[in-house]
Design a protein around this motif. Structure first.
Motif, PDB file in Angstrom:
ATOM      1  N   SER A  30      76.437  54.613  47.610  1.00  0.00           N
ATOM      2  CA  SER A  30      76.008  53.701  46.647  1.00  0.00           C
ATOM      3  C   SER A  30      75.441  54.431  45.629  1.00  0.00           C
ATOM      4  N   LEU A  31      76.072  54.513  44.367  1.00  0.00           N
ATOM      5  CA  LEU A  31      75.756  55.314  43.313  1.00  0.00           C
ATOM      6  C   LEU A  31      75.446  54.104  42.253  1.00  0.00           C
ATOM      7  N   SER A  32      74.327  54.489  41.561  1.00  0.00           N
ATOM      8  CA  SER A  32      73.870  53.775  40.457  1.00  0.00           C
ATOM      9  C   SER A  32      73.634  54.931  39.294  1.00  0.00           C
ATOM     10  N   LEU A  33      74.564  54.981  38.434  1.00  0.00           N
ATOM     11  CA  LEU A  33      74.270  56.090  37.251  1.00  0.00           C
ATOM     12  C   LEU A  33      75.151  55.772  36.052  1.00  0.00           C
ATOM     13  N   PRO A  34      74.497  55.498  34.827  1.00  0.00           N
ATOM     14  CA  PRO A  34      72.888  55.979  34.678  1.00  0.00           C
ATOM     15  C   PRO A  34      72.469  54.416  34.746  1.00  0.00           C
ATOM     16  N   ASN A  35      71.129  54.628  34.723  1.00  0.00           N
ATOM     17  CA  ASN A  35      70.286  53.311  34.611  1.00  0.00           C
ATOM     18  C   ASN A  35      69.136  53.695  33.385  1.00  0.00           C
ATOM     19  N   VAL A  36      69.273  52.731  32.326  1.00  0.00           N
ATOM     20  CA  VAL A  36      68.945  53.206  31.105  1.00  0.00           C
ATOM     21  C   VAL A  36      67.830  52.074  30.947  1.00  0.00           C
ATOM     22  N   THR A  37      66.500  52.378  30.405  1.00  0.00           N
ATOM     23  CA  THR A  37      65.900  51.415  29.923  1.00  0.00           C
ATOM     24  C   THR A  37      65.134  51.780  28.598  1.00  0.00           C
ATOM     25  N   PHE A  38      65.127  50.974  27.756  1.00  0.00           N
ATOM     26  CA  PHE A  38      64.738  51.093  26.329  1.00  0.00           C
ATOM     27  C   PHE A  38      63.743  49.708  25.977  1.00  0.00           C
ATOM     28  N   SER A  39      62.665  50.394  25.537  1.00  0.00           N
ATOM     29  CA  SER A  39      61.407  49.283  25.487  1.00  0.00           C
ATOM     30  C   SER A  39      60.626  49.611  24.066  1.00  0.00           C
ATOM     31  N   LEU A  40      60.518  48.611  23.750  1.00  0.00           N
ATOM     32  CA  LEU A  40      59.475  48.466  22.229  1.00  0.00           C
ATOM     33  C   LEU A  40      58.550  48.124  22.527  1.00  0.00           C
ATOM     34  N   ASN A  41      57.083  49.184  22.344  1.00  0.00           N
ATOM     35  CA  ASN A  41      56.084  48.281  22.616  1.00  0.00           C
ATOM     36  C   ASN A  41      55.550  47.093  21.609  1.00  0.00           C
ATOM     37  N   LYS A  42      54.548  46.550  21.812  1.00  0.00           N
ATOM     38  CA  LYS A  42      54.248  45.301  20.990  1.00  0.00           C
ATOM     39  C   LYS A  42      53.975  45.663  19.818  1.00  0.00           C
ATOM     40  N   ILE A  43      54.698  44.992  19.026  1.00  0.00           N
ATOM     41  CA  ILE A  43      54.633  45.035  17.242  1.00  0.00           C
ATOM     42  C   ILE A  43      53.975  43.812  16.634  1.00  0.00           C
ATOM     43  N   TYR A  44      53.314  43.988  15.686  1.00  0.00           N
ATOM     44  CA  TYR A  44      52.642  43.004  15.182  1.00  0.00           C
ATOM     45  C   TYR A  44      53.361  43.023  13.629  1.00  0.00           C
ATOM     46  N   PRO A  45      54.464  42.240  13.280  1.00  0.00           N
ATOM     47  CA  PRO A  45      55.094  42.547  12.005  1.00  0.00           C
ATOM     48  C   PRO A  45      54.254  42.145  10.776  1.00  0.00           C
ATOM     49  N   PHE A  46      53.461  41.271  10.958  1.00  0.00           N
ATOM     50  CA  PHE A  46      52.724  40.771   9.786  1.00  0.00           C
ATOM     51  C   PHE A  46      51.199  41.492   9.540  1.00  0.00           C
ATOM     52  N   LYS A  47      50.942  42.314  10.454  1.00  0.00           N
ATOM     53  CA  LYS A  47      49.710  42.889  10.348  1.00  0.00           C
ATOM     54  C   LYS A  47      49.658  44.092   9.238  1.00  0.00           C
ATOM     55  N   PHE A  48      48.438  44.181   8.730  1.00  0.00           N
ATOM     56  CA  PHE A  48      48.363  44.947   7.494  1.00  0.00           C
ATOM     57  C   PHE A  48      48.048  46.307   7.503  1.00  0.00           C
ATOM     58  N   LYS A  49      48.526  47.650   7.596  1.00  0.00           N
ATOM     59  CA  LYS A  49      48.110  48.833   7.894  1.00  0.00           C
ATOM     60  C   LYS A  49      46.629  49.177   7.063  1.00  0.00           C
ATOM     61  N   ASN A  50      46.701  48.842   5.977  1.00  0.00           N
ATOM     62  CA  ASN A  50      45.302  49.030   5.122  1.00  0.00           C
ATOM     63  C   ASN A  50      44.992  47.756   4.775  1.00  0.00           C
ATOM     64  N   ARG A  51      44.278  47.003   5.888  1.00  0.00           N
ATOM     65  CA  ARG A  51      43.806  45.640   5.482  1.00  0.00           C
ATOM     66  C   ARG A  51      42.272  45.751   4.815  1.00  0.00           C
ATOM     67  N   VAL A  52      42.188  44.605   4.088  1.00  0.00           N
ATOM     68  CA  VAL A  52      40.772  44.743   3.344  1.00  0.00           C
ATOM     69  C   VAL A  52      40.183  43.246   3.591  1.00  0.00           C
ATOM     70  N   GLY A  53      39.226  43.346   4.394  1.00  0.00           N
ATOM     71  CA  GLY A  53      38.623  42.202   4.733  1.00  0.00           C
ATOM     72  C   GLY A  53      38.934  41.619   6.319  1.00  0.00           C
ATOM     73  N   LYS A  54      38.676  40.442   6.570  1.00  0.00           N
ATOM     74  CA  LYS A  54      38.861  40.214   8.122  1.00  0.00           C
ATOM     75  C   LYS A  54      40.523  39.764   8.203  1.00  0.00           C
ATOM     76  N   GLU A  55      40.593  40.007   9.451  1.00  0.00           N
ATOM     77  CA  GLU A  55      42.044  39.818  10.185  1.00  0.00           C
ATOM     78  C   GLU A  55      42.498  38.381   9.778  1.00  0.00           C
ATOM     79  N   LYS A  56      43.822  38.280   9.240  1.00  0.00           N
ATOM     80  CA  LYS A  56      44.325  37.125   8.900  1.00  0.00           C
ATOM     81  C   LYS A  56      44.991  36.332  10.111  1.00  0.00           C
ATOM     82  N   TRP A  57      44.977  35.095  10.394  1.00  0.00           N
ATOM     83  CA  TRP A  57      45.562  34.216  11.538  1.00  0.00           C
ATOM     84  C   TRP A  57      46.913  34.904  11.912  1.00  0.00           C
ATOM     85  N   TYR A  58      47.633  35.059  10.763  1.00  0.00           N
ATOM     86  CA  TYR A  58      49.335  35.218  10.965  1.00  0.00           C
ATOM     87  C   TYR A  58      49.417  36.540  11.376  1.00  0.00           C
TER      88      TYR A  58
END
Length: 202
Positions: A30-58
């Motif tokens: 019984s051979l398993s070759l290859p087993n590949v896992t690609f994962s992307l850590n949690k991303i916040y697409p609407f978060k500002f990198k250089n935010r000024v003020g409080k965090e927005k709800w979105y």
């Protein structure tokens, strides 16, 4: 055997592995070759990198992505890498995309809508039918691209209660002055459709 790699400057993780099992009683491998896992850590697409003020709800909207590929075979030792690949090996892709959007309201409550999408790609399927002449089930193997998917939606509401308890001295002595405890009541609702219905077939 397993190898993994993460990238400090990118939210990406990749792992590659292989497994080998052999039964000496009948020389089956019984051979398993290859087993590949690609994962992307949690991303916040609407978060500002250089935010000024409080965090927005979105800005709290976030998602993950995971892709797995598996390729395996079970054959006699003398047929390994000699038998036809398409007929002998089993291979498939698995995709998973969970999303969540926690929202704080009335200062002390958190409402979290969630959506999780799951999709699988197969390249071999089995069709079964009843053979009247032979009086038995006939199993046919059909090669080609096959896609299966499902999803789940949910929403939860939670809050936290904090309290302090002053322990009795004759049980704990003078070393512990106060014990803090937390209660987190949560109510949730989830929905997963019946994907066996005709309207979900692809």
């Amino acid at each position: 055997i397993s190898l993994s790699q993460s990238f400090p400057k990118a939210p990406i993780n990749i792992s590659v592995g292989a497994n080998l099992y052999q039964r000496t009683s009948d020389s089956t491998i019984s051979l398993s070759l290859p087993n590949v896992t690609f994962s992307l850590n949690k991303i916040y697409p609407f978060k500002f990198k250089n935010r000024v003020g409080k965090e927005k709800w979105y800005e709290r909207f976030g998602f993950n992505y995971t892709m797995r590929f598996e390729n395996s075979v079970e054959v006699k030792e003398n047929l390994l890498f000699k038998s036809p690949y398409r007929e002998t090996w089993n291979y498939a892709f698995d995709h998973s995309i969970p999303m969540s959007f926690p929202i704080t309201f009335l200062k002390y409550f958190t409402l979290t809508p969630s959506f999780s999408y799951h999709e699988r790609w197969y390249f071999k399927r089995y069709d079964q039918s009843w053979n009247e002449e032979l009086n038995q089930v006939q199993k046919d193997t059909i090669y080609g691209f096959n896609r299966v998917y499902d999803f789940t939606t949910s929403v939860s509401l939670s809050t936290k209660f904090y309290g302090f308890y002053k322990p009795v001295k004759f049980l704990f002595g003078d070393k512990i002055e106060m014990i803090r405890h937390v209660i987190t009541p949560t109510i949730s609702f989830s929905y997963h459709p019946d994907f066996g219905k005709e309207k979900f077939k692809v």
